[in-house]
Design a protein around this motif. Structure first.
Motif, PDB file in Angstrom:
ATOM      1  N   PHE A  43      -6.268   3.845  -7.707  1.00 13.85           N
ATOM      2  CA  PHE A  43      -5.181   3.291  -7.292  1.00 13.85           C
ATOM      3  C   PHE A  43      -5.358   2.441  -6.016  1.00 13.85           C
ATOM      4  O   PHE A  43      -6.491   2.549  -5.017  1.00 13.85           O
ATOM      5  CB  PHE A  43      -4.135   4.069  -7.102  1.00 13.85           C
ATOM      6  N   ARG A  44      -4.218   1.932  -5.621  1.00 12.59           N
ATOM      7  CA  ARG A  44      -3.955   0.872  -4.423  1.00 12.59           C
ATOM      8  C   ARG A  44      -3.209   1.134  -3.454  1.00 12.59           C
ATOM      9  O   ARG A  44      -2.292   0.274  -2.963  1.00 12.59           O
ATOM     10  CB  ARG A  44      -4.617  -0.781  -4.721  1.00 12.59           C
ATOM     11  N   ALA A  45      -2.219   1.972  -3.896  1.00  6.37           N
ATOM     12  CA  ALA A  45      -1.135   2.126  -3.151  1.00  6.37           C
ATOM     13  C   ALA A  45      -0.555   3.461  -3.518  1.00  6.37           C
ATOM     14  O   ALA A  45      -1.327   4.264  -4.884  1.00  6.37           O
ATOM     15  CB  ALA A  45      -0.194   0.884  -4.094  1.00  6.37           C
ATOM     16  N   ARG A  46       0.332   3.675  -2.614  1.00  5.44           N
ATOM     17  CA  ARG A  46       1.144   5.535  -3.426  1.00  5.44           C
ATOM     18  C   ARG A  46       2.407   5.291  -2.484  1.00  5.44           C
ATOM     19  O   ARG A  46       2.738   5.166  -1.558  1.00  5.44           O
ATOM     20  CB  ARG A  46       0.342   6.290  -2.253  1.00  5.44           C
ATOM     21  N   THR A  47       3.039   6.322  -3.473  1.00  6.85           N
ATOM     22  CA  THR A  47       4.717   6.637  -2.819  1.00  6.85           C
ATOM     23  C   THR A  47       5.047   7.534  -1.566  1.00  6.85           C
ATOM     24  O   THR A  47       3.547   8.541  -1.921  1.00  6.85           O
ATOM     25  CB  THR A  47       5.510   6.866  -3.826  1.00  6.85           C
ATOM     26  N   ALA A  48       5.506   7.612  -0.410  1.00  4.59           N
ATOM     27  CA  ALA A  48       5.878   8.112   0.006  1.00  4.59           C
ATOM     28  C   ALA A  48       7.114   9.587   0.277  1.00  4.59           C
ATOM     29  O   ALA A  48       7.710   8.170   0.010  1.00  4.59           O
ATOM     30  CB  ALA A  48       5.256   7.859   1.608  1.00  4.59           C
TER      31      ALA A  48
ATOM     32  N   ASP B 174       6.629  -1.224   1.681  1.00 10.66           N
ATOM     33  CA  ASP B 174       8.144  -1.180   0.998  1.00 10.66           C
ATOM     34  C   ASP B 174       9.040  -0.439   0.823  1.00 10.66           C
ATOM     35  O   ASP B 174       8.175   0.930   0.896  1.00 10.66           O
ATOM     36  CB  ASP B 174       7.634  -1.736  -0.494  1.00 10.66           C
ATOM     37  N   VAL B 175       9.818  -0.149   0.613  1.00  9.07           N
ATOM     38  CA  VAL B 175      11.066   1.057   0.605  1.00  9.07           C
ATOM     39  C   VAL B 175      11.834   1.079  -0.549  1.00  9.07           C
ATOM     40  O   VAL B 175      12.205   0.161  -0.897  1.00  9.07           O
ATOM     41  CB  VAL B 175      12.373   0.488   2.107  1.00  9.07           C
ATOM     42  N   ILE B 176      12.002   2.382  -0.725  1.00  9.55           N
ATOM     43  CA  ILE B 176      12.719   2.492  -2.242  1.00  9.55           C
ATOM     44  C   ILE B 176      13.600   3.132  -2.174  1.00  9.55           C
ATOM     45  O   ILE B 176      13.608   4.208  -1.489  1.00  9.55           O
ATOM     46  CB  ILE B 176      11.888   2.855  -3.298  1.00  9.55           C
TER      47      ILE B 176
ATOM     48  N   ARG C 219       1.287  -1.567   0.018  1.00  8.67           N
ATOM     49  CA  ARG C 219       0.008   0.057   0.177  1.00  8.67           C
ATOM     50  C   ARG C 219       0.297   1.165  -0.002  1.00  8.67           C
ATOM     51  O   ARG C 219       1.064   2.458  -0.489  1.00  8.67           O
ATOM     52  CB  ARG C 219      -0.708   0.100   1.230  1.00  8.67           C
ATOM     53  N   SER C 220       2.023   1.131   1.014  1.00  7.77           N
ATOM     54  CA  SER C 220       3.089   2.311   0.916  1.00  7.77           C
ATOM     55  C   SER C 220       4.254   1.944   0.080  1.00  7.77           C
ATOM     56  O   SER C 220       4.578   1.210   0.798  1.00  7.77           O
ATOM     57  CB  SER C 220       3.138   2.957   2.699  1.00  7.77           C
ATOM     58  N   TYR C 221       4.545   2.436  -0.219  1.00  8.03           N
ATOM     59  CA  TYR C 221       5.812   2.487  -1.175  1.00  8.03           C
ATOM     60  C   TYR C 221       7.133   3.675  -0.364  1.00  8.03           C
ATOM     61  O   TYR C 221       6.503   5.052  -0.986  1.00  8.03           O
ATOM     62  CB  TYR C 221       6.672   2.185  -2.246  1.00  8.03           C
ATOM     63  N   LEU C 222       8.125   4.450   0.147  1.00 12.83           N
ATOM     64  CA  LEU C 222       8.389   4.660   1.125  1.00 12.83           C
ATOM     65  C   LEU C 222       9.741   5.033   0.349  1.00 12.83           C
ATOM     66  O   LEU C 222      10.079   4.046   0.787  1.00 12.83           O
ATOM     67  CB  LEU C 222       8.511   4.996   2.228  1.00 12.83           C
ATOM     68  N   TYR C 223       9.903   6.358  -0.373  1.00 11.08           N
ATOM     69  CA  TYR C 223      11.344   6.929  -0.652  1.00 11.08           C
ATOM     70  C   TYR C 223      12.550   6.833   0.294  1.00 11.08           C
ATOM     71  O   TYR C 223      12.068   7.744   1.290  1.00 11.08           O
ATOM     72  CB  TYR C 223      11.178   8.179  -1.738  1.00 11.08           C
TER      73      TYR C 223
ATOM     74  N   HIS D  94       8.269  10.966   2.688  1.00 10.38           N
ATOM     75  CA  HIS D  94       8.730  11.259   4.648  1.00 10.38           C
ATOM     76  C   HIS D  94       7.686  10.069   4.920  1.00 10.38           C
ATOM     77  O   HIS D  94       6.514   9.762   5.490  1.00 10.38           O
ATOM     78  CB  HIS D  94       8.306  12.527   5.080  1.00 10.38           C
ATOM     79  N   PRO D  95       8.034   9.131   6.499  1.00  8.61           N
ATOM     80  CA  PRO D  95       7.755   8.093   6.834  1.00  8.61           C
ATOM     81  C   PRO D  95       6.395   8.862   7.907  1.00  8.61           C
ATOM     82  O   PRO D  95       5.656   7.885   8.167  1.00  8.61           O
ATOM     83  CB  PRO D  95       8.942   7.826   8.205  1.00  8.61           C
ATOM     84  N   ARG D  96       6.258   9.941   7.992  1.00  5.64           N
ATOM     85  CA  ARG D  96       5.022  10.728   8.826  1.00  5.64           C
ATOM     86  C   ARG D  96       4.140  10.595   8.125  1.00  5.64           C
ATOM     87  O   ARG D  96       3.370  10.556   8.335  1.00  5.64           O
ATOM     88  CB  ARG D  96       5.327  12.138   8.783  1.00  5.64           C
ATOM     89  N   GLN D  97       3.925  10.336   6.020  1.00  2.84           N
ATOM     90  CA  GLN D  97       2.755   9.716   5.243  1.00  2.84           C
ATOM     91  C   GLN D  97       2.753   8.666   5.478  1.00  2.84           C
ATOM     92  O   GLN D  97       1.387   8.353   5.309  1.00  2.84           O
ATOM     93  CB  GLN D  97       3.644   9.981   4.036  1.00  2.84           C
ATOM     94  N   VAL D  98       3.129   7.364   6.040  1.00  2.63           N
ATOM     95  CA  VAL D  98       2.767   6.336   5.943  1.00  2.63           C
ATOM     96  C   VAL D  98       2.183   5.846   6.706  1.00  2.63           C
ATOM     97  O   VAL D  98       1.195   4.798   6.194  1.00  2.63           O
ATOM     98  CB  VAL D  98       3.728   5.099   5.954  1.00  2.63           C
ATOM     99  N   PRO D  99       1.465   5.618   8.040  1.00  4.08           N
ATOM    100  CA  PRO D  99       0.362   5.605   8.439  1.00  4.08           C
ATOM    101  C   PRO D  99      -1.253   6.299   7.764  1.00  4.08           C
ATOM    102  O   PRO D  99      -1.846   5.758   8.243  1.00  4.08           O
ATOM    103  CB  PRO D  99       0.892   6.504  10.119  1.00  4.08           C
ATOM    104  N   VAL D 100      -0.446   7.360   6.794  1.00  3.79           N
ATOM    105  CA  VAL D 100      -1.869   7.865   6.592  1.00  3.79           C
ATOM    106  C   VAL D 100      -2.536   7.040   5.740  1.00  3.79           C
ATOM    107  O   VAL D 100      -3.972   6.910   5.269  1.00  3.79           O
ATOM    108  CB  VAL D 100      -2.223   8.942   6.111  1.00  3.79           C
ATOM    109  N   ILE D 101      -1.766   6.476   4.836  1.00  2.00           N
ATOM    110  CA  ILE D 101      -1.405   6.302   3.275  1.00  2.00           C
ATOM    111  C   ILE D 101      -1.961   4.521   3.719  1.00  2.00           C
ATOM    112  O   ILE D 101      -3.041   4.302   2.775  1.00  2.00           O
ATOM    113  CB  ILE D 101      -0.282   5.875   2.025  1.00  2.00           C
ATOM    114  N   ASN D 102      -1.375   4.013   4.935  1.00  2.00           N
ATOM    115  CA  ASN D 102      -1.493   2.781   5.237  1.00  2.00           C
ATOM    116  C   ASN D 102      -3.418   2.179   5.688  1.00  2.00           C
ATOM    117  O   ASN D 102      -3.216   2.170   5.264  1.00  2.00           O
ATOM    118  CB  ASN D 102      -0.882   2.208   6.331  1.00  2.00           C
ATOM    119  N   ALA D 103      -3.498   3.974   6.090  1.00  4.75           N
ATOM    120  CA  ALA D 103      -4.875   3.378   6.243  1.00  4.75           C
ATOM    121  C   ALA D 103      -6.093   4.053   5.082  1.00  4.75           C
ATOM    122  O   ALA D 103      -7.507   3.188   5.632  1.00  4.75           O
ATOM    123  CB  ALA D 103      -4.914   4.430   7.726  1.00  4.75           C
TER     124      ALA D 103
END
Length: 288
Positions: free
Chosen positions: A218-223, A33-35, A10-14, A225-234
């Motif tokens: 869409f069913r996922a998004r790139t992020a 996922d981490v990029i 769901r979340s791909y963190l750069y 910053h780590p602070r964006q991850v919880p919102v994207i996952n939710a």
């Protein structure tokens, strides 16, 4: 998906490739996922350092998110990037400015590198990042590239090439988004990954724009910053109420079919047919 869970992220963190102090924190950020970015986030004079740091992370990958690398599409860096990161621990590579010819070159190089590294043939997946007019126009061919498991969209680069001036809702790019969603579905790929939200401190905006991406297919998004991850996952995780409603819809149609009926009406008066149930099943498939 090669080298990882069958559930697409769901979340791909750069994370910048040359900032190795951030790598392990990114893996434990809660992102699926981490990029490790070897491209835009890395200055020209730090490319070699970024490759070395990424390779070091992959030598002893900490438990947590799947690890990808975003490579450079420029010929001056592509070969070295791929050679540095191919390993059994790498889930795959993100290919920016993805077009059929570039993907064919990446596939050929990966095949040779996998053989050298003792990685099973074809195990290194590719996410094709659409950032050019040609990539969008030839998206069906992009989807047919043998390693591509998912599409992403880089709207900043794409808007620049198309000379668009998107508004705050990126309305000018919604047609492109639909084309990417359609191509993914037609090719049987996982639903595509949406673009980053550059307002990293605006949680309300992040929630709104991520919800829009969900509605658009869409069913996922790139992020960024780590602070964006919880919102994207939710946003990309069904709520308990959605799961309950989906389960009930499946049960209503199953009971109707046992009675020889093709459709049914649920207690609220809604028609329940195979198309409605298909959407409900998708909700259950995404529930974690």
């Amino acid at each position: 998906m090669p080298n990882g869970s069958a559930l697409p992220g769901r979340s791909y963190l750069y994370v910048p490739g040359h900032r190795d102090s951030r790598h392990e924190r990114a893996v434990h950020s809660g992102a699926d996922d981490v990029i490790v970015d070897l491209e835009d986030a890395v200055p020209a004079d730090a490319k070699k350092e970024a490759r070395t740091a990424c390779a070091r992370l992959l030598e002893r990958p900490p438990a947590g998110a799947r690890v990808w690398a975003r490579v450079n599409s420029h010929p001056a860096h592509l070969a070295a990037d791929l050679a540095a990161v191919v390993s059994p621990s790498l889930t795959g590579v993100w290919v920016p400015k993805a077009e059929p010819a570039l993907l064919a070159e990446v596939d050929e190089r990966l095949t040779a590198l996998e053989r050298e590294a003792g990685v099973p043939a074809g195990a290194t997946a590719v996410v094709a990042l659409l950032e050019t007019a040609e990539g969008v126009l030839r998206v069906e061919q992009v989807c047919r590239s043998p390693r591509v498991v998912r599409l992403g969209i880089g709207e900043a680069d794409l808007a620049g090439e198309l000379r668009l001036r998107p508004d705050e809702q990126s309305n000018q790019l919604h047609g492109v988004r639909l084309a990417v969603v359609l191509a993914s579905a037609a090719a049987g790929l996982a639903p595509p990954v949406g673009p980053v939200e550059i307002s990293v401190h605006d949680e309300e905006r992040l929630h709104a724009t991520t919800t829009l991406l969900l509605r658009q297919g869409f069913r996922a998004r790139t992020a960024l910053h780590p602070r964006q991850v919880p919102v994207i996952n939710a946003v990309f995780t069904p709520t308990p109420q959605e799961v309950e409603e989906a389960t009930e819809l499946l049960a209503v149609l199953a009971e109707a079919q046992r009675q020889g009926q093709a459709t049914a009406v649920d207690p609220s008066g809604r028609l329940v047919d195979p198309a409605v149930v298909r959407s409900a099943q998708e909700v259950l498939d995404r529930a974690r």
